[in-house]
Design a protein around this motif. Structure first.
Motif, PDB file in Angstrom:
ATOM      1  N   LEU A 151      11.553  -2.802   1.044  1.00 48.03           N
ATOM      2  CA  LEU A 151      10.811  -1.737   0.371  1.00 48.03           C
ATOM      3  C   LEU A 151       9.715  -1.195   1.280  1.00 48.03           C
ATOM      4  N   HIS A 152       9.095  -2.074   2.033  1.00 49.07           N
ATOM      5  CA  HIS A 152       8.070  -1.657   2.993  1.00 49.07           C
ATOM      6  C   HIS A 152       8.678  -0.705   4.027  1.00 49.07           C
ATOM      7  N   LYS A 153       9.851  -1.040   4.525  1.00 50.89           N
ATOM      8  CA  LYS A 153      10.532  -0.170   5.491  1.00 50.89           C
ATOM      9  C   LYS A 153      10.863   1.185   4.869  1.00 50.89           C
ATOM     10  N   LEU A 154      11.302   1.151   3.620  1.00 46.07           N
ATOM     11  CA  LEU A 154      11.822   2.348   2.964  1.00 46.07           C
ATOM     12  C   LEU A 154      10.729   3.325   2.543  1.00 46.07           C
ATOM     13  N   LEU A 155       9.595   2.786   2.034  1.00 44.20           N
ATOM     14  CA  LEU A 155       8.605   3.662   1.401  1.00 44.20           C
ATOM     15  C   LEU A 155       7.194   3.560   1.962  1.00 44.20           C
ATOM     16  N   VAL A 156       6.923   2.594   2.806  1.00 42.34           N
ATOM     17  CA  VAL A 156       5.562   2.440   3.338  1.00 42.34           C
ATOM     18  C   VAL A 156       5.530   2.720   4.833  1.00 42.34           C
ATOM     19  N   ASP A 157       6.270   1.940   5.588  1.00 42.63           N
ATOM     20  CA  ASP A 157       6.276   2.107   7.042  1.00 42.63           C
ATOM     21  C   ASP A 157       6.870   3.451   7.461  1.00 42.63           C
ATOM     22  N   SER A 158       7.691   4.046   6.589  1.00 41.88           N
ATOM     23  CA  SER A 158       8.344   5.316   6.939  1.00 41.88           C
ATOM     24  C   SER A 158       7.485   6.531   6.621  1.00 41.88           C
ATOM     25  N   LEU A 159       6.277   6.310   6.059  1.00 37.25           N
ATOM     26  CA  LEU A 159       5.384   7.412   5.697  1.00 37.25           C
ATOM     27  C   LEU A 159       4.218   7.516   6.669  1.00 37.25           C
ATOM     28  N   PRO A 160       3.693   8.731   6.880  1.00 29.98           N
ATOM     29  CA  PRO A 160       2.474   8.867   7.685  1.00 29.98           C
ATOM     30  C   PRO A 160       1.314   8.143   7.013  1.00 29.98           C
ATOM     31  N   GLU A 161       0.507   7.437   7.785  1.00 27.61           N
ATOM     32  CA  GLU A 161      -0.613   6.670   7.240  1.00 27.61           C
ATOM     33  C   GLU A 161      -1.600   7.554   6.487  1.00 27.61           C
ATOM     34  N   LYS A 162      -1.689   8.827   6.882  1.00 25.67           N
ATOM     35  CA  LYS A 162      -2.659   9.740   6.269  1.00 25.67           C
ATOM     36  C   LYS A 162      -2.360  10.016   4.798  1.00 25.67           C
ATOM     37  N   ILE A 163      -1.176   9.695   4.346  1.00 20.11           N
ATOM     38  CA  ILE A 163      -0.833   9.873   2.936  1.00 20.11           C
ATOM     39  C   ILE A 163      -1.819   9.111   2.044  1.00 20.11           C
ATOM     40  N   SER A 164      -2.250   7.936   2.506  1.00 25.87           N
ATOM     41  CA  SER A 164      -3.139   7.105   1.702  1.00 25.87           C
ATOM     42  C   SER A 164      -4.485   7.767   1.438  1.00 25.87           C
ATOM     43  N   LYS A 165      -4.850   8.759   2.258  1.00 24.69           N
ATOM     44  CA  LYS A 165      -6.114   9.471   2.054  1.00 24.69           C
ATOM     45  C   LYS A 165      -6.023  10.462   0.890  1.00 24.69           C
ATOM     46  N   VAL A 166      -4.812  10.845   0.553  1.00 20.19           N
ATOM     47  CA  VAL A 166      -4.601  11.840  -0.494  1.00 20.19           C
ATOM     48  C   VAL A 166      -4.241  11.182  -1.824  1.00 20.19           C
ATOM     49  N   CYS A 167      -3.424  10.130  -1.762  1.00 19.05           N
ATOM     50  CA  CYS A 167      -2.923   9.489  -2.982  1.00 19.05           C
ATOM     51  C   CYS A 167      -3.833   8.346  -3.424  1.00 19.05           C
ATOM     52  N   SER A 168      -4.051   8.257  -4.714  1.00 14.91           N
ATOM     53  CA  SER A 168      -4.907   7.204  -5.273  1.00 14.91           C
ATOM     54  C   SER A 168      -4.125   5.930  -5.568  1.00 14.91           C
ATOM     55  N   SER A 169      -2.828   6.000  -5.544  1.00 16.79           N
ATOM     56  CA  SER A 169      -1.983   4.842  -5.859  1.00 16.79           C
ATOM     57  C   SER A 169      -2.251   3.680  -4.904  1.00 16.79           C
ATOM     58  N   ASN A 170      -2.191   2.466  -5.418  1.00 20.19           N
ATOM     59  CA  ASN A 170      -2.337   1.262  -4.591  1.00 20.19           C
ATOM     60  C   ASN A 170      -0.998   0.741  -4.085  1.00 20.19           C
ATOM     61  N   PHE A 171       0.062   1.510  -4.315  1.00 21.75           N
ATOM     62  CA  PHE A 171       1.408   1.043  -3.980  1.00 21.75           C
ATOM     63  C   PHE A 171       1.545   0.716  -2.494  1.00 21.75           C
ATOM     64  N   MET A 172       1.179   1.654  -1.618  1.00 25.21           N
ATOM     65  CA  MET A 172       1.344   1.439  -0.173  1.00 25.21           C
ATOM     66  C   MET A 172       0.555   0.219   0.293  1.00 25.21           C
ATOM     67  N   LYS A 173      -0.693   0.159  -0.110  1.00 26.42           N
ATOM     68  CA  LYS A 173      -1.554  -0.957   0.293  1.00 26.42           C
ATOM     69  C   LYS A 173      -1.038  -2.272  -0.277  1.00 26.42           C
ATOM     70  N   GLY A 174      -0.624  -2.253  -1.540  1.00 30.42           N
ATOM     71  CA  GLY A 174      -0.159  -3.475  -2.186  1.00 30.42           C
ATOM     72  C   GLY A 174       1.075  -4.057  -1.528  1.00 30.42           C
ATOM     73  N   VAL A 175       2.082  -3.215  -1.313  1.00 35.54           N
ATOM     74  CA  VAL A 175       3.332  -3.683  -0.692  1.00 35.54           C
ATOM     75  C   VAL A 175       3.078  -4.154   0.736  1.00 35.54           C
ATOM     76  N   LYS A 176       2.242  -3.417   1.454  1.00 33.63           N
ATOM     77  CA  LYS A 176       1.921  -3.789   2.840  1.00 33.63           C
ATOM     78  C   LYS A 176       1.224  -5.142   2.896  1.00 33.63           C
ATOM     79  N   CYS A 177       0.279  -5.370   1.985  1.00 32.16           N
ATOM     80  CA  CYS A 177      -0.465  -6.635   1.984  1.00 32.16           C
ATOM     81  C   CYS A 177       0.412  -7.808   1.575  1.00 32.16           C
ATOM     82  N   ILE A 178       1.322  -7.595   0.627  1.00 29.96           N
ATOM     83  CA  ILE A 178       2.253  -8.668   0.251  1.00 29.96           C
ATOM     84  C   ILE A 178       3.099  -9.058   1.453  1.00 29.96           C
ATOM     85  N   ARG A 179       3.612  -8.051   2.151  1.00 31.21           N
ATOM     86  CA  ARG A 179       4.459  -8.321   3.314  1.00 31.21           C
ATOM     87  C   ARG A 179       3.675  -9.003   4.433  1.00 31.21           C
ATOM     88  N   ASN A 180       2.481  -8.480   4.750  1.00 32.24           N
ATOM     89  CA  ASN A 180       1.733  -8.965   5.912  1.00 32.24           C
ATOM     90  C   ASN A 180       1.100 -10.340   5.702  1.00 32.24           C
TER      91      ASN A 180
END
Length: 249
Positions: A151-180
């Motif tokens: 899921l990290h490959k599909l929806l987190v690592d494949s997106l530009p990091e700057k997306i997190s500055k616009v979106c309030s969702s914790n999805f990217m951060k949450g999945v990344k932290c679980i993986r890392n």
């Protein structure tokens, strides 16, 4: 999301047997006698799979339409290899399909508006990951960890990091932290481990999973959160395009 399989008999009957498995419940009663508790359920037109589920959780058939359970709690663990799993496979398949559809829809939108550039980075492995998790449940820790990595490959690592500055969702951060931190067991990533546990607690109500249905609930909840995240991207496409455009100038 509430409990996928409630343990209290009333919620189990109303939320799961009726609404999820489609069992026709004519009536049910909770009876106490001599310090013992019993649940009596009246049903109609059970199919083989529904009858098997009732048997698995400890209900005993007294007559064609009458089943009795000793107690008022359901032992969820008994359902692991029961026909109830088919319901969860279908549920996961529907949610996964919606997630992938949204990813494709977003890419089409950005392809048309950003000089034929898609938002997600797609590789030769993307279709494999998409098909791999279509209707596949995570029922243990290794499978759940594998799901998070993909899921990290599909929806987190494949997106530009700057997306997190616009979106309030914790999805990217949450999945990344679980993986890392949580999967890699990297003790140096204390902050990421704390963030991973908070994300899971907020989403699932727990951060450490013991039983198969804990892993399954976490998987389905995270897919749900991913759907919400992608819908947020859709709703903020203008802001995202502006951020991405400005970053290139």
């Amino acid at each position: 999301m509430g409990e996928l399989i409630p343990t209290g008999i009333s919620d189990f009957i109303e939320d799961f047997l009726k609404n999820s498995l489609g069992v026709v419940i004519l009536d049910y009663q909770k009876v106490e006698s001599g310090g013992e508790g019993y649940t009596v359920i009246y049903v109609s037109d059970l199919d083989e799979d529904q009858a098997e589920v009732l048997k698995r959780i400890g209900l005993e058939q007294v007559k064609d339409d009458l089943w009795v359970l000793c107690g008022f709690e359901v032992e969820v663990n008994r359902l692991k290899d029961s026909p109830a799993i088919k319901y969860f496979e279908n549920l996961q398949r529907d949610k996964w399909t919606e997630l992938i559809h949204l990813r494709n829809e977003i890419d089409n939108i950005f392809y048309k508006k950003c000089n034929k550039n898609t938002l997600f980075r797609t590789t030769h492995n993307t279709p494999k990951v998409t098909l791999k998790w279509y209707g596949k449940l995570a029922l243990d820790e290794p499978t759940f960890n594998d799901f998070i990595v993909d899921l990290h490959k599909l929806l987190v690592d494949s997106l530009p990091e700057k997306i997190s500055k616009v979106c309030s969702s914790n999805f990217m951060k949450g999945v990344k932290c679980i993986r890392n931190a949580k999967i890699a067991h990297d003790s140096s990533k204390i902050k990421q481990l704390e963030d991973a546990e908070k994300y899971l607690n907020d989403l699932v109500g727990m951060s450490y999973f013991r039983y198969w249905y804990h892993f399954m609930k976490a998987q389905i909840c995270i897919i749900d959160d991913g759907i919400d995240f992608l819908n947020e991207i859709k709703s903020k496409e203008g802001e995202i395009i502006e951020v991405l455009t400005n970053s290139k100038t």
